[in-house]
Design a protein around this motif. Structure first.
Motif, PDB file in Angstrom:
ATOM      1  N   ILE A  18      36.225  44.838  38.091  1.00 33.04           N
ATOM      2  CA  ILE A  18      36.712  43.518  38.502  1.00 33.04           C
ATOM      3  C   ILE A  18      36.814  42.612  37.283  1.00 33.04           C
ATOM      4  CG2 ILE A  18      36.278  41.514  39.961  1.00 33.04           C
ATOM      5  CD1 ILE A  18      34.524  43.375  41.717  1.00 33.04           C
ATOM      6  N   PHE A  19      37.966  41.981  37.147  1.00 35.26           N
ATOM      7  CA  PHE A  19      38.190  40.996  36.099  1.00 35.26           C
ATOM      8  C   PHE A  19      38.252  39.623  36.744  1.00 35.26           C
ATOM      9  CE2 PHE A  19      39.332  44.732  33.887  1.00 35.26           C
ATOM     10  CZ  PHE A  19      39.376  44.453  32.532  1.00 35.26           C
ATOM     11  N   GLU A  20      37.628  38.654  36.108  1.00 37.47           N
ATOM     12  CA  GLU A  20      37.652  37.280  36.599  1.00 37.47           C
ATOM     13  C   GLU A  20      38.720  36.509  35.846  1.00 37.47           C
ATOM     14  OE1 GLU A  20      34.745  33.473  36.335  1.00 37.47           O
ATOM     15  OE2 GLU A  20      33.812  35.339  36.957  1.00 37.47           O
ATOM     16  N   GLY A  21      39.398  35.657  36.565  1.00 45.92           N
ATOM     17  CA  GLY A  21      40.405  34.814  35.946  1.00 45.92           C
ATOM     18  C   GLY A  21      40.385  33.441  36.580  1.00 45.92           C
ATOM     19  N   HIS A  22      41.326  32.625  36.180  1.00 43.98           N
ATOM     20  CA  HIS A  22      41.462  31.285  36.737  1.00 43.98           C
ATOM     21  C   HIS A  22      42.910  31.062  37.129  1.00 43.98           C
ATOM     22  CE1 HIS A  22      37.669  30.966  34.541  1.00 43.98           C
ATOM     23  NE2 HIS A  22      37.355  30.122  35.503  1.00 43.98           N
ATOM     24  N   SER A  23      43.090  30.483  38.298  1.00 42.53           N
ATOM     25  CA  SER A  23      44.409  30.290  38.860  1.00 42.53           C
ATOM     26  C   SER A  23      44.658  28.813  39.127  1.00 42.53           C
ATOM     27  CB  SER A  23      44.490  31.084  40.173  1.00 42.53           C
ATOM     28  OG  SER A  23      45.737  30.944  40.759  1.00 42.53           O
ATOM     29  N   LYS A  24      45.836  28.367  38.757  1.00 41.49           N
ATOM     30  CA  LYS A  24      46.265  27.002  39.053  1.00 41.49           C
ATOM     31  C   LYS A  24      47.761  27.064  39.331  1.00 41.49           C
ATOM     32  CE  LYS A  24      46.289  22.265  37.426  1.00 41.49           C
ATOM     33  NZ  LYS A  24      46.010  21.350  36.329  1.00 41.49           N
ATOM     34  N   GLY A  25      48.117  26.889  40.603  1.00 41.13           N
ATOM     35  CA  GLY A  25      49.510  27.010  40.990  1.00 41.13           C
ATOM     36  C   GLY A  25      50.018  28.416  40.705  1.00 41.13           C
ATOM     37  N   SER A  26      51.114  28.517  39.986  1.00 41.25           N
ATOM     38  CA  SER A  26      51.673  29.836  39.667  1.00 41.25           C
ATOM     39  C   SER A  26      51.083  30.407  38.377  1.00 41.25           C
ATOM     40  CB  SER A  26      53.196  29.751  39.548  1.00 41.25           C
ATOM     41  OG  SER A  26      53.542  28.881  38.498  1.00 41.25           O
ATOM     42  N   ASN A  27      50.244  29.635  37.700  1.00 41.78           N
ATOM     43  CA  ASN A  27      49.629  30.111  36.458  1.00 41.78           C
ATOM     44  C   ASN A  27      48.342  30.881  36.754  1.00 41.78           C
ATOM     45  OD1 ASN A  27      51.561  28.835  34.859  1.00 41.78           O
ATOM     46  ND2 ASN A  27      50.433  26.918  34.905  1.00 41.78           N
ATOM     47  N   TYR A  28      48.158  31.965  36.015  1.00 37.32           N
ATOM     48  CA  TYR A  28      46.963  32.795  36.186  1.00 37.32           C
ATOM     49  C   TYR A  28      46.544  33.313  34.824  1.00 37.32           C
ATOM     50  CZ  TYR A  28      43.960  36.565  37.929  1.00 37.32           C
ATOM     51  OH  TYR A  28      42.903  37.394  38.179  1.00 37.32           O
ATOM     52  N   LYS A  29      45.317  33.020  34.456  1.00 40.31           N
ATOM     53  CA  LYS A  29      44.780  33.480  33.183  1.00 40.31           C
ATOM     54  C   LYS A  29      43.583  34.360  33.467  1.00 40.31           C
ATOM     55  CE  LYS A  29      43.207  32.082  28.688  1.00 40.31           C
ATOM     56  NZ  LYS A  29      42.994  31.039  27.729  1.00 40.31           N
ATOM     57  N   ILE A  30      43.606  35.565  32.927  1.00 41.32           N
ATOM     58  CA  ILE A  30      42.548  36.530  33.205  1.00 41.32           C
ATOM     59  C   ILE A  30      41.725  36.798  31.958  1.00 41.32           C
ATOM     60  CG2 ILE A  30      43.882  38.603  32.727  1.00 41.32           C
ATOM     61  CD1 ILE A  30      42.633  39.633  35.422  1.00 41.32           C
ATOM     62  N   SER A  31      40.464  37.107  32.149  1.00 40.90           N
ATOM     63  CA  SER A  31      39.562  37.422  31.040  1.00 40.90           C
ATOM     64  C   SER A  31      39.994  38.714  30.352  1.00 40.90           C
ATOM     65  CB  SER A  31      38.143  37.581  31.593  1.00 40.90           C
ATOM     66  OG  SER A  31      37.275  38.033  30.596  1.00 40.90           O
ATOM     67  N   VAL A  32      39.684  38.856  29.087  1.00 41.41           N
ATOM     68  CA  VAL A  32      40.019  40.086  28.359  1.00 41.41           C
ATOM     69  C   VAL A  32      39.009  41.197  28.635  1.00 41.41           C
ATOM     70  CG1 VAL A  32      41.287  38.947  26.510  1.00 41.41           C
ATOM     71  CG2 VAL A  32      38.834  39.303  26.271  1.00 41.41           C
ATOM     72  N   ASP A  33      37.858  40.862  29.204  1.00 45.20           N
ATOM     73  CA  ASP A  33      36.832  41.846  29.562  1.00 45.20           C
ATOM     74  C   ASP A  33      36.590  41.797  31.060  1.00 45.20           C
ATOM     75  OD1 ASP A  33      36.141  42.692  26.917  1.00 45.20           O
ATOM     76  OD2 ASP A  33      35.013  40.834  26.660  1.00 45.20           O
ATOM     77  N   CYS A  34      36.232  42.946  31.625  1.00 45.51           N
ATOM     78  CA  CYS A  34      35.863  42.946  33.042  1.00 45.51           C
ATOM     79  C   CYS A  34      34.491  42.281  33.189  1.00 45.51           C
ATOM     80  CB  CYS A  34      35.863  44.358  33.599  1.00 45.51           C
ATOM     81  SG  CYS A  34      34.647  45.441  32.891  1.00 45.51           S
ATOM     82  N   MET A  35      34.075  42.082  34.397  1.00 48.71           N
ATOM     83  CA  MET A  35      32.829  41.350  34.643  1.00 48.71           C
ATOM     84  C   MET A  35      31.614  42.049  34.042  1.00 48.71           C
ATOM     85  SD  MET A  35      33.600  39.839  38.429  1.00 48.71           S
ATOM     86  CE  MET A  35      32.233  38.682  38.449  1.00 48.71           C
TER      87      MET A  35
END
Length: 82
Positions: A18-35
């Protein structure tokens, strides 16, 4: 920004992380490392129906995948720090 999670499957083992990211509207930024910090995206592929999920959806998807999900990633998902 809201937290969002994505599942990633390892080519050799079929284990999912599982990778954690952050979402705002249509933008999504994901971490480079998994949890669990044990793999990087160069080691497998994204599970297309398990991308950008909220926390509850992630828990449900992990239950659906069962033992194929990294136990360390699961424990990080259920850990709360406040």
């Amino acid at each position: 920004m809201k937290k969002a999670y994505s599942f990633f499957r390892i080519n050799d083992t079929d284990e999912s992380h599982i990778f954690e990211g952050h979402s705002k509207g249509s933008n999504y930024k994901i971490s480079v490392d998994c949890m669990c910090k044990k793999i990087t995206p160069s080691q497998g592929y994204w599970i297309t129906d398990a991308v950008r999920l909220n926390e509850q959806e992630t828990r449900e998807k992990a239950a659906e995948f069962g033992k194929l999900v990294c136990r360390n990633c699961i424990s990080m998902l259920y850990t709360t720090y406040e």
